[in-house]
Design a protein around this motif. Structure first.
Motif, short mmCIF file in Angstrom:
data_model
loop_
_atom_site.label_atom_id
_atom_site.label_comp_id
_atom_site.label_asym_id
_atom_site.label_seq_id
_atom_site.Cartn_x
_atom_site.Cartn_y
_atom_site.Cartn_z
N LEU B 147 0.84 -1.20 0.00
CA LEU B 147 0.00 0.00 0.00
C LEU B 147 0.87 1.25 0.00
O LEU B 147 1.76 1.40 0.83
CB LEU B 147 -0.92 0.01 1.23
CG LEU B 147 -1.78 1.27 1.42
CD1 LEU B 147 -2.78 1.45 0.28
CD2 LEU B 147 -2.51 1.24 2.77
N THR B 150 -0.65 8.28 -0.49
CA THR B 150 -0.37 9.68 -0.79
C THR B 150 -1.71 10.35 -1.04
O THR B 150 -2.48 9.89 -1.86
CB THR B 150 0.50 9.83 -2.05
OG1 THR B 150 1.59 8.93 -1.97
CG2 THR B 150 1.03 11.24 -2.17
N ASP B 151 -1.93 11.44 -0.35
CA ASP B 151 -3.22 12.12 -0.36
C ASP B 151 -3.83 12.19 -1.76
O ASP B 151 -3.28 12.82 -2.65
CB ASP B 151 -3.05 13.53 0.21
CG ASP B 151 -4.39 14.11 0.61
OD1 ASP B 151 -5.29 13.32 0.96
OD2 ASP B 151 -4.55 15.34 0.55
N GLY B 152 -4.98 11.56 -1.94
CA GLY B 152 -5.70 11.64 -3.21
C GLY B 152 -5.23 10.64 -4.26
O GLY B 152 -5.86 10.52 -5.31
N ARG B 153 -4.13 9.96 -3.99
CA ARG B 153 -3.63 9.00 -4.98
C ARG B 153 -3.17 7.69 -4.33
O ARG B 153 -2.16 7.11 -4.73
CB ARG B 153 -2.48 9.60 -5.78
CG ARG B 153 -2.96 10.55 -6.86
CD ARG B 153 -1.95 10.62 -7.99
NE ARG B 153 -2.50 11.35 -9.11
CZ ARG B 153 -1.84 11.56 -10.25
NH1 ARG B 153 -0.63 11.12 -10.41
NH2 ARG B 153 -2.41 12.22 -11.24
N ASN B 154 -3.92 7.24 -3.33
CA ASN B 154 -3.59 5.95 -2.73
C ASN B 154 -3.62 4.85 -3.78
O ASN B 154 -4.52 4.80 -4.63
CB ASN B 154 -4.61 5.60 -1.63
CG ASN B 154 -4.26 6.26 -0.33
OD1 ASN B 154 -3.42 7.17 -0.28
ND2 ASN B 154 -4.88 5.81 0.74
N LEU B 155 -2.64 3.96 -3.68
CA LEU B 155 -2.46 2.96 -4.71
C LEU B 155 -2.01 1.67 -4.05
O LEU B 155 -1.24 1.69 -3.09
CB LEU B 155 -1.34 3.46 -5.62
CG LEU B 155 -1.33 3.05 -7.06
CD1 LEU B 155 -2.31 3.89 -7.84
CD2 LEU B 155 0.06 3.30 -7.62
N ILE B 156 -2.47 0.54 -4.57
CA ILE B 156 -1.95 -0.75 -4.11
C ILE B 156 -1.18 -1.39 -5.26
O ILE B 156 -1.74 -1.66 -6.32
CB ILE B 156 -3.10 -1.67 -3.64
CG1 ILE B 156 -3.77 -1.08 -2.41
CG2 ILE B 156 -2.56 -3.08 -3.35
CD1 ILE B 156 -5.07 -1.76 -2.02
N PHE B 157 0.12 -1.57 -5.03
CA PHE B 157 0.93 -2.28 -6.01
C PHE B 157 0.83 -3.76 -5.73
O PHE B 157 1.29 -4.22 -4.68
CB PHE B 157 2.40 -1.85 -5.91
CG PHE B 157 2.68 -0.44 -6.34
CD1 PHE B 157 2.72 -0.10 -7.68
CD2 PHE B 157 2.92 0.56 -5.40
CE1 PHE B 157 2.99 1.20 -8.08
CE2 PHE B 157 3.20 1.86 -5.79
CZ PHE B 157 3.23 2.19 -7.13
N GLU B 178 5.98 4.49 -12.00
CA GLU B 178 5.27 3.98 -10.82
C GLU B 178 5.34 5.00 -9.68
O GLU B 178 4.34 5.24 -8.98
CB GLU B 178 5.88 2.64 -10.39
CG GLU B 178 5.64 1.55 -11.42
CD GLU B 178 6.42 0.28 -11.15
OE1 GLU B 178 5.81 -0.81 -11.28
OE2 GLU B 178 7.63 0.35 -10.84
N ASN B 180 5.75 8.29 -9.96
CA ASN B 180 4.97 9.48 -10.29
C ASN B 180 3.47 9.22 -10.22
O ASN B 180 2.70 10.08 -9.81
CB ASN B 180 5.36 10.01 -11.67
CG ASN B 180 6.74 10.64 -11.67
OD1 ASN B 180 7.26 11.01 -10.61
ND2 ASN B 180 7.35 10.75 -12.83
N ALA B 181 3.05 8.02 -10.61
CA ALA B 181 1.63 7.68 -10.53
C ALA B 181 1.17 7.74 -9.07
O ALA B 181 0.07 8.17 -8.77
CB ALA B 181 1.38 6.29 -11.10
N LEU B 183 2.83 9.38 -6.67
CA LEU B 183 3.47 10.54 -6.04
C LEU B 183 4.41 10.12 -4.93
O LEU B 183 4.45 10.72 -3.85
CB LEU B 183 2.41 11.53 -5.51
CG LEU B 183 1.45 12.09 -6.57
CD1 LEU B 183 0.50 13.10 -5.94
CD2 LEU B 183 2.22 12.74 -7.72
#
Lengths: 196, 196
Positions: B147, B150-157, B178, B180-181, B183
């Motif tokens: 997990l 990043t505020d507004g761009r949470n992402l699960i790799f 990855e 930059n996507a 942040l």
């Protein structure tokens, strides 16, 4: 993990700019009208033949595509990769929410404009027609997570904003960084996660 | 969602190249030795002062950093953004697994090399010391999900490869797309997901 049935098409947004009537006048000349060259996924929206140069404190990006029609405010949407090149630090924002965002210089064939705000990283979102929203059991401004399946680079995008209107067509919009990280291309399908 | 405790530092990999002894000789001259200028996160690895130009069918990327020490095979690691610029279509691969990957032309101050394979998109991975692997209860070649908050761009790799060795330091490696996507920046912390 449980996915909602029926995948949603991806639309990858490259850097682009929306112009206000006033800024279009300054950049291209009084009363200038944009020349549509390609319809976009959302009804009424189009890529214009016109391009502008974007000049940041650290670098310039030439020939950035103007999208039409004109809008209330000028808004430049870039990826973080573009932002590094320009030397600006734009916030992640929904389209139209530009208050306190980054400024930049825009150069057109007839003049130039220095905007105080308007540069954003677009928040990823899904456009949905009202009928789609009913199908997916979602409403405007809901936040969902989405599964992108690409061999070796599966990714779950959280923080995906749902936008509903009877003027929208079903489409998941990401920027080029997000698309490249997930190896997504236009018209690939992603899936809303119903339950982890 | 249940996260494993103790976050893991991010290391963002910009495009770079590892050279074989033979290719180093051709590009920089017989018996040439690389000049270390900066230690990397993994013990013994360094950025060298040397750079090469990478020439693809659609474009050139100048001044790509050489990493040392020399390796068995030459390997160029790029992001998808870089790959579009060069006009090549490299596969997602673990470091060292270059069989059937993309070729490219490499230009150095003393000569040039056309490699038949060796261009890859590096598969994201976590380097772990043996002690870290014990702490996280993981072993070499396990695949985990991670997990990024990043505020507004949470992402699960998903598809994150675990690499364990008593020569490794704990670090999550992603490429610039990855990062930059999501942040993400160097030394940000991400978390392994124990349970969805």
């Amino acid at each position: 993990m449980k996915l909602k049935e029926k995948g949603i098409k991806v639309g990858v947004s490259n850097k682009h700019i929306h112009l206000s009537r006033k800024d279009l006048d300054i950049l291209f000349g009084d009363g200038y009208e944009l020349t549509p060259i390609k319809d976009l996924g959302q009804p009424g929206q189009y890529a214009a033949d016109e391009v502008v140069d974007i000049v940041g404190p650290k670098g310039t990006i030439p020939r950035v595509r103007v999208l039409g029609p004109v809008r209330k405010d000028t808004q430049l949407e870039v990826s973080k990769t573009d932002a590094f090149k320009l030397g600006v630090n734009p916030p992640v924002r929904d389209s139209g929410d530009i208050s306190g965002s980054e400024g930049i210089k825009i150069v057109g064939p007839k003049g130039e404009v220095e905007i105080k705000e308007g540069v954003i990283l677009a928040k990823r979102h899904i456009h949905m027609h009202t009928d789609d929203a009913a199908f997916y059991n979602l409403k405007d401004k809901d936040i969902v997570s989405v599964l992108s399946k690409t061999d070796g680079r599966n990714l779950i995008f959280q923080d995906v904003l749902i936008r509903v209107s009877d003027k929208y067509a079903l489409e998941f919009h990401v920027d080029t960084d997000e698309a490249n990280a997930a190896l997504l291309r236009n018209n690939d399908l992603i899936y809303i996660i119903e339950e982890f």
